[in-house]
Write a protein that holds these residues in place. Structure first.
Motif, PDB file in Angstrom:
ATOM      1  N   LYS A   1      30.515  33.464  43.701  1.00 46.43           N
ATOM      2  CA  LYS A   1      31.583  33.074  42.761  1.00 46.43           C
ATOM      3  C   LYS A   1      32.837  32.668  43.508  1.00 46.43           C
ATOM      4  O   LYS A   1      33.518  31.714  43.179  1.00 46.43           O
TER       5      LYS A   1
ATOM      6  N   LEU B   1      31.412  45.967  39.940  1.00 48.25           N
ATOM      7  CA  LEU B   1      31.544  46.789  41.149  1.00 48.25           C
ATOM      8  C   LEU B   1      31.697  48.275  40.812  1.00 48.25           C
ATOM      9  O   LEU B   1      31.269  49.127  41.592  1.00 48.25           O
TER      10      LEU B   1
ATOM     11  N   ASP C   1      31.524  36.890  52.563  1.00 50.24           N
ATOM     12  CA  ASP C   1      31.712  35.477  52.205  1.00 50.24           C
ATOM     13  C   ASP C   1      32.960  34.945  52.894  1.00 50.24           C
ATOM     14  O   ASP C   1      33.698  35.690  53.526  1.00 50.24           O
TER      15      ASP C   1
ATOM     16  N   SER D   1      38.276  35.405  37.154  1.00 48.87           N
ATOM     17  CA  SER D   1      37.153  36.285  36.881  1.00 48.87           C
ATOM     18  C   SER D   1      36.620  36.064  35.478  1.00 48.87           C
ATOM     19  O   SER D   1      35.412  35.960  35.249  1.00 48.87           O
TER      20      SER D   1
ATOM     21  N   ASN E   1      29.172  37.793  43.117  1.00 52.32           N
ATOM     22  CA  ASN E   1      30.620  37.766  43.393  1.00 52.32           C
ATOM     23  C   ASN E   1      30.893  36.906  44.628  1.00 52.32           C
ATOM     24  O   ASN E   1      31.808  36.071  44.622  1.00 52.32           O
TER      25      ASN E   1
ATOM     26  N   GLY F   1      33.008  37.172  34.205  1.00 50.84           N
ATOM     27  CA  GLY F   1      32.922  38.564  34.708  1.00 50.84           C
ATOM     28  C   GLY F   1      33.488  39.573  33.712  1.00 50.84           C
ATOM     29  O   GLY F   1      34.314  39.222  32.872  1.00 50.84           O
ATOM     30  N   THR F   2      33.005  40.785  33.802  1.00 50.31           N
ATOM     31  CA  THR F   2      33.498  41.832  32.893  1.00 50.31           C
ATOM     32  C   THR F   2      34.482  42.777  33.601  1.00 50.31           C
ATOM     33  O   THR F   2      35.133  43.598  32.953  1.00 50.31           O
ATOM     34  N   GLY F   3      34.534  42.690  34.920  1.00 46.83           N
ATOM     35  CA  GLY F   3      35.401  43.624  35.674  1.00 46.83           C
ATOM     36  C   GLY F   3      34.757  44.989  35.829  1.00 46.83           C
ATOM     37  O   GLY F   3      35.386  45.934  36.283  1.00 46.83           O
TER      38      GLY F   3
ATOM     39  N   PHE G   1      39.053  46.431  36.831  1.00 41.61           N
ATOM     40  CA  PHE G   1      40.020  45.830  37.744  1.00 41.61           C
ATOM     41  C   PHE G   1      39.541  44.451  38.181  1.00 41.61           C
ATOM     42  O   PHE G   1      38.412  44.264  38.612  1.00 41.61           O
TER      43      PHE G   1
ATOM     44  N   SER H   1      41.059  41.263  40.529  1.00 40.00           N
ATOM     45  CA  SER H   1      42.164  40.834  41.380  1.00 40.00           C
ATOM     46  C   SER H   1      42.762  39.547  40.826  1.00 40.00           C
ATOM     47  O   SER H   1      43.973  39.388  40.763  1.00 40.00           O
TER      48      SER H   1
HETATM   49  P1  ADP Z   1      33.952  40.790  37.819  1.00 41.37           P
HETATM   50  O1  ADP Z   1      33.053  40.855  36.660  1.00 41.37           O
HETATM   51  O2  ADP Z   1      35.352  40.439  37.493  1.00 41.37           O
HETATM   52  O3  ADP Z   1      33.375  40.081  38.969  1.00 41.37           O
HETATM   53  P2  ADP Z   1      33.588  42.984  39.564  1.00 41.37           P
HETATM   54  O4  ADP Z   1      33.696  44.460  39.336  1.00 41.37           O
HETATM   55  O5  ADP Z   1      32.300  42.531  40.048  1.00 41.37           O
HETATM   56  O6  ADP Z   1      34.028  42.268  38.244  1.00 41.37           O
HETATM   57  O7  ADP Z   1      34.722  42.601  40.565  1.00 41.37           O
HETATM   58  C1  ADP Z   1      36.017  43.125  40.401  1.00 41.37           C
HETATM   59  C2  ADP Z   1      37.027  42.189  41.021  1.00 41.37           C
HETATM   60  O8  ADP Z   1      36.910  42.221  42.443  1.00 41.37           O
HETATM   61  C3  ADP Z   1      36.840  40.770  40.680  1.00 41.37           C
HETATM   62  O9  ADP Z   1      37.493  40.463  39.478  1.00 41.37           O
HETATM   63  C4  ADP Z   1      37.497  40.093  41.847  1.00 41.37           C
HETATM   64  O10 ADP Z   1      38.872  39.942  41.620  1.00 41.37           O
HETATM   65  C5  ADP Z   1      37.253  40.984  43.006  1.00 41.37           C
HETATM   66  N1  ADP Z   1      36.151  40.533  43.851  1.00 41.37           N
HETATM   67  C6  ADP Z   1      34.913  41.056  43.875  1.00 41.37           C
HETATM   68  N2  ADP Z   1      34.148  40.430  44.828  1.00 41.37           N
HETATM   69  C7  ADP Z   1      34.935  39.515  45.416  1.00 41.37           C
HETATM   70  C8  ADP Z   1      34.760  38.589  46.477  1.00 41.37           C
HETATM   71  N3  ADP Z   1      33.577  38.456  47.073  1.00 41.37           N
HETATM   72  N4  ADP Z   1      35.813  37.822  46.812  1.00 41.37           N
HETATM   73  C9  ADP Z   1      36.989  37.951  46.187  1.00 41.37           C
HETATM   74  N5  ADP Z   1      37.255  38.809  45.198  1.00 41.37           N
HETATM   75  C10 ADP Z   1      36.216  39.575  44.806  1.00 41.37           C
END
Ligand code: ADP
Length: 609
Positions: free
Chosen positions: A507, A567, A532, A557, A504, A562-564, A550, A552
């Motif tokens: 990314k 995290l 980051d 994403s 992430n 990404g699958t959301g 979720f 953002s």
């Molecule tokens: P995804 O598969 O979309 O990455 P995650 O559960 O890993 O799913 O992350 C959920 C959301 O959190 C991401 O879609 C992103 O919007 C936000 N996010 C996670 N890590 C970061 C980061 N390092 N910087 C900005 N946004 C992040």
């Protein structure tokens, strides 16, 4: 309690009645006695006078009938002689009267001179001569203040009345005697009355003392004092009553303590219940509410008590109290505020007497917030999963349709189209794999295969892997203490967590950005952070990035594959290890993801053994 008036008091009543009865008895005895006495004394007196009259009568008759010669003294003189020898204390005067009512002689010498030869004017003299029978009368002499008995007796010669004897006797001493006896009697009555009054007071006390004692006991019981006991004075009816009274007190005490214990039990049950309980009176006004209900309604008891139940529950527009009495189903109540969701479920039951008369309503409030939340999450989850699957499937269908319609023949387009379907298929596989992981975690169907590892070595090896394979212009900075930090972790699962966080960070990092890795040792844990310098996350979303599905920035994403769920899985795994995970982000400046793992600090010496 009202005080008993002096004449209403049983004590005084008993004494009064007692005295009255004694007085009445004394009166009757006294009256009868004095009457009998008077009769007897008078009779005795009269008889003694009669005897003497008879004696005189004989001598007088002799004298009156005597044949007289001229030498003989006259009848009057002879009679005077007879009468003069006939005197006593009792007899005041004796007169001899002939049948013509002429006084022939008197025993009083003065009267002898003045009266002899006069006609007798006494009525009873005439009556004795006329009726030929003795006459008697008692007169009160005002001058001498004495009673006098006048008695006349005819002097008969065969059947002929030749005259009459008139005797005046002093009966006053008889009356004096009667008065004296009456006085003695009255004195004795007064003494006996005084003694009986005193005895009466004591006797009355034996009745009234236990009664007063019981009265005081009843008053004490009314004030809730059951420790007092009535004194038992004897084994009579009052004693039995006192024993029964003490028994009643014990029974009352026992039943009161049972009721009190029941009340306390009920109060403690109500207070310790997680469900809210409200009871109302028959008009629907709140009469009792437990703390749970107050907490659910976010109110204090003074705001609730005596107010209508439908107003308290905020349903006065929809339901009247009568509607609630008829209510057979539970109803949902939304007490959510902006800060806190709160969904309650209210169940109503009516308290009734045997006659069917409604006594009030009992409302049980159950906090349904958690169930509602779970239900909402479930619906959201299903809709999210459907949505996540539909997007790649729709893309694949359109590409496959294009291929089916002839694109497969085009050597330039076909491989690209097939590549897209392959990417989407892989995304779906990833998604399904992530969902399976979460589902296993939800149902606790997984095991942590933990081992003791030095976290620094473990962490560095993951960072190294990313550093070697990274394609962007991103530099890594590590601030890791140069010591061994042994933690007990499932390395496979922890690798997935850290992989997800680092990917992430990469990314969302811009070219030339720095990704910082930090491990800090806290009191009983280690805190790991990966920061980051990327886009950052809007403040409102920071805490939501650990929610399932979720994102953002959805488009970005998805574009990054990404699958959301990454995290969300990381959060579950960290908490399975006994740690916490959170994020800190400033939009436009970068994001830091922190997590902790349990760690026990050991003295250096301990590892030497
Ligand atoms: P995804 O598969 O979309 O990455 P995650 O559960 O890993 O799913 O992350 C959920 C959301 O959190 C991401 O879609 C992103 O919007 C936000 N996010 C996670 N890590 C970061 C980061 N390092 N910087 C900005 N946004 C992040």
């Amino acid at each position: 309690m009202r005080k008993v008036g002096i004449f209403n008091s049983i004590h005084v009543k008993i004494v009064l009645i007692y005295v009255m009865l004694i007085l009445l008895a004394l009166q009757i005895i006294g009256l009868y006695f004095s009457q009998q006495l008077e009769e007897t004394l008078k009779l005795n007196f009269t008889n003694s006078i009669k005897d003497r009259i008879n004696l005189v009568e004989f001598s007088v008759r002799e004298e009156m009938l005597k044949e007289r010669t001229s030498d003989d003294p006259s009848t009057e003189t002879s009679l005077r002689t007879v009468l003069s020898g006939f005197s006593s204390d009792d007899i005041i005067e004796v007169r001899v009267i002939d049948s013509k009512y002429r006084i022939l002689a008197s025993s009083i010498p003065d009267h002898q001179k003045t009266m002899v030869g006069q006609r007798s004017i006494d009525d009873i003299v005439k009556r004795a001569i006329v009726s030929e029978s003795p006459q008697s009368v008692i007169n009160f002499n005002k001058k001498t203040n004495k009673r006098v008995q006048k008695r006349t007796q005819p002097i008969m010669n065969g059947s002929e009345v030749i005259g009459a004897l008139y005797v005046e006797s002093n009966i006053d001493k008889v009356f004096k005697q009667i008065d004296e006896i009456n006085r003695i009697l009255a004195g004795a009555a007064a003494v006996s009355l005084t003694i009986t009054i005193i005895i009466g007071i004591f006797i009355a006390q034996t009745f009234t003392r236990p009664i007063s004692d019981m009265r005081r006991q009843a008053q004490a019981m009314a004030k809730g004092n059951y420790s007092r006991k009535v004194r038992v004075y004897g084994n009579d009816e009052l004693g039995q009553l006192a024993i029964a009274f003490n028994h009643l007190t014990n029974q009352l005490l026992e039943s009161q303590s049972t009721t009190e214990a029941e009340r306390r039990k009920l109060a403690s049950v109500l207070e310790n219940m997680t469900d809210g309980v409200i009871s109302t009176d028959r008009k629907g006004r709140v009469s009792l509410i437990n703390d749970s209900a107050l907490g659910m309604l976010r109110m204090t008891s003074d705001l609730v008590l005596n107010r209508p139940i439908n107003t308290i529950l905020g349903i006065e527009k929809e339901y009247s109290f009568e509607d609630l009495i008829e209510m057979r189903e539970s109803i949902p109540l939304d007490f959510s505020t902006e800060e806190e969701p709160s969904i309650l479920r209210a169940t109503f039951s009516v308290t009734q007497r045997e006659t069917g008369f409604v006594n009030g309503l009992i409302v049980v409030l159950h906090d349904n917030t958690e169930q509602e939340k779970i239900e909402m999450e479930r619906r959201e989850f299903v809709s999210n999963v459907s949505h996540e699957l539909r997007t790649p499937l729709t893309t694949m269908r359109s590409y496959l349709e294009a291929l089916a319609e002839g694109a497969w023949k085009n050597e330039d387009i076909a491989p690209a189209f097939l590549n897209v379907t392959q990417t989407e298929t892989e995304r779906m596989i990833r998604l399904v794999n992530d969902l399976l992981k979460l589902s296993r975690m939800d149902s606790n169907e997984y095991e942590l295969n933990t081992e003791w590892v030095d976290f620094n070595t473990f962490f560095n090896s993951i960072i190294d892997r990313f550093e070697f394979s990274k394609s962007q212009e991103v530099s890594f900075r590590r601030i890791v203490p140069p010591v061994d930090l042994f933690v007990e972790i499932d390395t496979d699962k922890m690798t997935q967590v850290i992989d997800n966080i680092i990917s992430n960070a990469l990314k969302y990092s811009p070219d030339g950005g720095i990704v910082r890795f930090n491990v800090a040792v806290l009191e009983d844990s280690i805190r790991v952070s990966i920061s980051d310098e990327g886009l950052g996350i809007p403040a409102a979303n920071v805490n939501r990035i650990f929610d399932r599905f979720f994102r953002s920035d959805k488009a970005r994403s998805r574009a990054m594959g990404g699958t959301g769920l990454g995290l969300a899985i990381a959060k579950e795994m960290i908490s399975a290890h006994g740690g916490k995970i959170w994020a800190h982000s400033v939009e436009g400046e970068g994001t830091s993801i922190f997590f902790t793992l349990p760690y026990e600090q050991h003295d250096d010496g301990e590892w030497d053994v």
